[in-house]
Scaffold this motif. Structure first.
Motif, PDB file in Angstrom:
ATOM      1  N   UNK A 220       0.716  -1.415  -0.092  1.00 18.52           N
ATOM      2  CA  UNK A 220      -0.040  -0.055   0.160  1.00 18.52           C
ATOM      3  C   UNK A 220       0.973   1.285  -0.014  1.00 18.52           C
ATOM      4  N   UNK A 221       1.935   1.284   0.881  1.00 17.20           N
ATOM      5  CA  UNK A 221       2.495   2.415   0.809  1.00 17.20           C
ATOM      6  C   UNK A 221       3.417   2.815  -0.492  1.00 17.20           C
ATOM      7  N   UNK A 222       3.756   1.668  -1.213  1.00 18.78           N
ATOM      8  CA  UNK A 222       4.432   1.859  -2.408  1.00 18.78           C
ATOM      9  C   UNK A 222       3.318   2.433  -3.428  1.00 18.78           C
ATOM     10  N   UNK A 223       2.419   1.893  -3.575  1.00 17.72           N
ATOM     11  CA  UNK A 223       1.330   2.153  -4.374  1.00 17.72           C
ATOM     12  C   UNK A 223       0.753   3.391  -4.262  1.00 17.72           C
ATOM     13  N   UNK A 224       0.455   3.881  -2.990  1.00 19.61           N
ATOM     14  CA  UNK A 224      -0.332   4.948  -2.844  1.00 19.61           C
ATOM     15  C   UNK A 224       0.743   6.220  -2.658  1.00 19.61           C
ATOM     16  N   UNK A 225       2.050   6.062  -2.307  1.00 11.75           N
ATOM     17  CA  UNK A 225       2.985   7.313  -2.206  1.00 11.75           C
ATOM     18  C   UNK A 225       3.622   7.488  -3.772  1.00 11.75           C
ATOM     19  N   UNK A 226       4.015   6.215  -4.325  1.00 14.58           N
ATOM     20  CA  UNK A 226       4.903   6.474  -5.343  1.00 14.58           C
ATOM     21  C   UNK A 226       4.090   6.538  -6.792  1.00 14.58           C
ATOM     22  N   UNK A 227       2.832   6.046  -6.683  1.00 18.23           N
ATOM     23  CA  UNK A 227       1.994   6.077  -7.973  1.00 18.23           C
ATOM     24  C   UNK A 227       0.792   7.106  -7.892  1.00 18.23           C
ATOM     25  N   UNK A 228       0.034   6.577  -6.910  1.00 16.05           N
ATOM     26  CA  UNK A 228      -1.407   7.279  -6.856  1.00 16.05           C
ATOM     27  C   UNK A 228      -1.222   8.880  -6.385  1.00 16.05           C
ATOM     28  N   UNK A 229      -0.514   9.099  -5.323  1.00 21.72           N
ATOM     29  CA  UNK A 229      -0.297  10.449  -4.983  1.00 21.72           C
ATOM     30  C   UNK A 229       0.543  11.235  -5.893  1.00 21.72           C
ATOM     31  N   UNK A 230       1.713  10.558  -6.401  1.00 18.22           N
ATOM     32  CA  UNK A 230       2.425  11.028  -7.359  1.00 18.22           C
ATOM     33  C   UNK A 230       1.759  11.662  -8.661  1.00 18.22           C
ATOM     34  N   UNK A 231       1.103  10.749  -9.326  1.00 13.34           N
ATOM     35  CA  UNK A 231       0.175  10.863 -10.415  1.00 13.34           C
ATOM     36  C   UNK A 231      -0.679  12.195 -10.178  1.00 13.34           C
ATOM     37  N   UNK A 232      -1.608  12.089  -9.042  1.00 10.59           N
ATOM     38  CA  UNK A 232      -2.311  13.403  -8.893  1.00 10.59           C
ATOM     39  C   UNK A 232      -1.861  14.635  -8.633  1.00 10.59           C
ATOM     40  N   UNK A 233      -0.779  14.587  -7.715  1.00 11.87           N
ATOM     41  CA  UNK A 233       0.053  15.784  -7.356  1.00 11.87           C
ATOM     42  C   UNK A 233       0.713  16.347  -8.828  1.00 11.87           C
ATOM     43  N   UNK A 234       1.108  15.577  -9.515  1.00 10.78           N
ATOM     44  CA  UNK A 234       1.823  16.182 -10.559  1.00 10.78           C
ATOM     45  C   UNK A 234       0.774  16.795 -11.673  1.00 10.78           C
ATOM     46  N   UNK A 235      -0.364  16.098 -11.613  1.00 13.49           N
ATOM     47  CA  UNK A 235      -1.361  16.519 -12.479  1.00 13.49           C
ATOM     48  C   UNK A 235      -2.020  17.908 -12.070  1.00 13.49           C
ATOM     49  N   UNK A 236      -2.187  17.853 -10.625  1.00 11.45           N
ATOM     50  CA  UNK A 236      -2.536  19.221 -10.031  1.00 11.45           C
ATOM     51  C   UNK A 236      -1.708  20.389 -10.296  1.00 11.45           C
ATOM     52  N   UNK A 237      -0.445  20.374 -10.166  1.00  9.84           N
ATOM     53  CA  UNK A 237       0.537  21.439 -10.642  1.00  9.84           C
ATOM     54  C   UNK A 237       0.528  21.741 -12.057  1.00  9.84           C
ATOM     55  N   UNK A 238       0.434  20.762 -12.852  1.00  7.79           N
ATOM     56  CA  UNK A 238       0.121  21.094 -14.241  1.00  7.79           C
ATOM     57  C   UNK A 238      -1.160  21.760 -14.532  1.00  7.79           C
ATOM     58  N   UNK A 239      -2.302  21.656 -13.798  1.00  2.84           N
ATOM     59  CA  UNK A 239      -3.404  21.972 -14.051  1.00  2.84           C
ATOM     60  C   UNK A 239      -3.283  23.731 -13.502  1.00  2.84           C
ATOM     61  N   UNK A 240      -2.278  23.784 -12.469  1.00  2.00           N
ATOM     62  CA  UNK A 240      -2.165  25.300 -12.004  1.00  2.00           C
ATOM     63  C   UNK A 240      -0.923  25.833 -12.310  1.00  2.00           C
ATOM     64  N   UNK A 241      -0.814  25.856 -13.618  1.00  2.00           N
ATOM     65  CA  UNK A 241       0.436  26.530 -14.020  1.00  2.00           C
ATOM     66  C   UNK A 241       0.351  27.783 -13.959  1.00  2.00           C
ATOM     67  N   UNK A 242       1.384  28.471 -13.466  1.00  2.00           N
ATOM     68  CA  UNK A 242       1.406  30.125 -13.099  1.00  2.00           C
ATOM     69  C   UNK A 242       1.039  30.334 -11.813  1.00  2.00           C
ATOM     70  N   UNK A 243       0.476  29.298 -11.175  1.00  2.00           N
ATOM     71  CA  UNK A 243       0.047  29.518  -9.588  1.00  2.00           C
ATOM     72  C   UNK A 243       1.287  29.772  -8.703  1.00  2.00           C
TER      73      UNK A 243
END
Length: 313
Positions: A220-243
């Protein structure tokens, strides 16, 4: 004239479509998964359950919470708030939902555990085949959360008992029984993803093998931190370009405040019970509380985007 402007055949033959690079989270998750699988294959023991729980608490807080910390920005894009007063109102409602979920867990722990698994299955399954049917995404998420109960039923049962009492063992038994169906569902999701998103297919296969081979908390640690959270955090920052600083500051604040609240709770109530069990309860019940409003915000934004797209068409 036309012959002079046309590129030579040998030159045209060298023009090939560029291969898509695998997403960063795919590379990170796959690399770590292969390392862990090699460790398991070599017979090197995993850390003790207590150490695993402590690492889960730390990593879920430091790497997991930030992707949910972008919810206020997602809500702003969706039009849920525009003004400082609206921002305060959004946060108040968000916190009320979190508190409501936690209170429900205290009143009906087994029902809450089952509901959390179902909601999480839909949420985690959306990491793959996002443009496919809800049923397929749920099937993948259900498989992800069920596979550990097939290979490590006693450990999953022990975790569920800590979270919801003796009834949790029944939930684990049902998941163990459904294990073969879960594996089949994951393989179907991997096959569907293979044609258009081979990186997702690799992720699904590795997650399946990891869930079968490693201890549930490590998985769970590996999936949740290295894949799920990573993917959504990266996507969130891409959506907020210029933030810029505003986005970074919001993530830091919304990560640090819950961690401080957890620290205060452990200091105040730590001596009254087993610390590792308290951390386990805080992580998973806390995740349940945060997952519900997080999914509400994300789902609302997706619907707003689809509605806007339909209007444009």
């Amino acid at each position: 004239m036309t012959d002079q402007t046309a590129p030579p055949r040998s030159e045209a033959a060298r023009v090939t479509p560029r291969r898509r690079r695998a997403p960063a989270e795919t590379v990170v998750f796959s690399s770590l998964a292969l390392v862990i699988l090699a460790v398991v294959g070599l017979g090197i023991p995993m850390p003790s359950p207590t150490v695993q729980i402590v690492l889960l608490g730390i990593l879920a807080g430091v790497l997991g919470l930030p992707h949910g910390a972008l919810d206020p920005l997602i809500a702003r894009r969706a039009g849920l708030w525009r003004t400082p007063l609206g921002f305060a109102g959004f946060n108040a409602v968000y916190i009320l939902v979190v508190v409501g979920v936690v209170l429900l867990w205290l009143v009906a722990p087994v029902l809450s555990l089952v509901a959390f698994l179902l909601v999480s299955a839909l949420h985690f399954g959306s990491d793959w085949n996002a443009d496919r049917s809800v049923g397929l995404r749920f099937l993948a998420g259900f498989g992800l959360l069920t596979v550990p109960a097939l290979s490590h039923p006693d450990q999953v049962s022990a975790i569920y008992v800590v979270l919801s009492g003796d009834g949790g063992a029944v939930v684990a038994s049902v998941q163990e029984w459904l294990g073969p169906i879960a594996v089949a569902g994951l393989m179907i999701a991997a096959l569907v993803a293979l044609r258009h998103r081979p990186s997702e297919s690799v992720e699904i296969v590795l997650a399946t093998v990891l869930g079968l081979a490693t201890e549930p908390l490590v998985f769970f640690v590996l999936y949740f931190c290295a894949l799920h959270s990573f993917r959504h955090l990266k996507g969130g920052f891409q959506e907020e370009r210029g933030g810029g600083r505003q986005t970074a500051l919001l993530v830091v604040v919304y990560t640090v405040v819950p961690l401080l609240a957890v620290a205060v709770f452990l200091v105040a109530f730590g001596p009254g019970g087993v610390l590792s069990e308290q951390i386990l309860q805080l992580v998973f019940i806390g995740l349940a509380g945060l997952t519900v409003p997080h999914m509400m915000v994300v789902t609302y934004e997706i619907r707003q985007r689809r509605a806007a797209g339909a209007v444009l068409l």
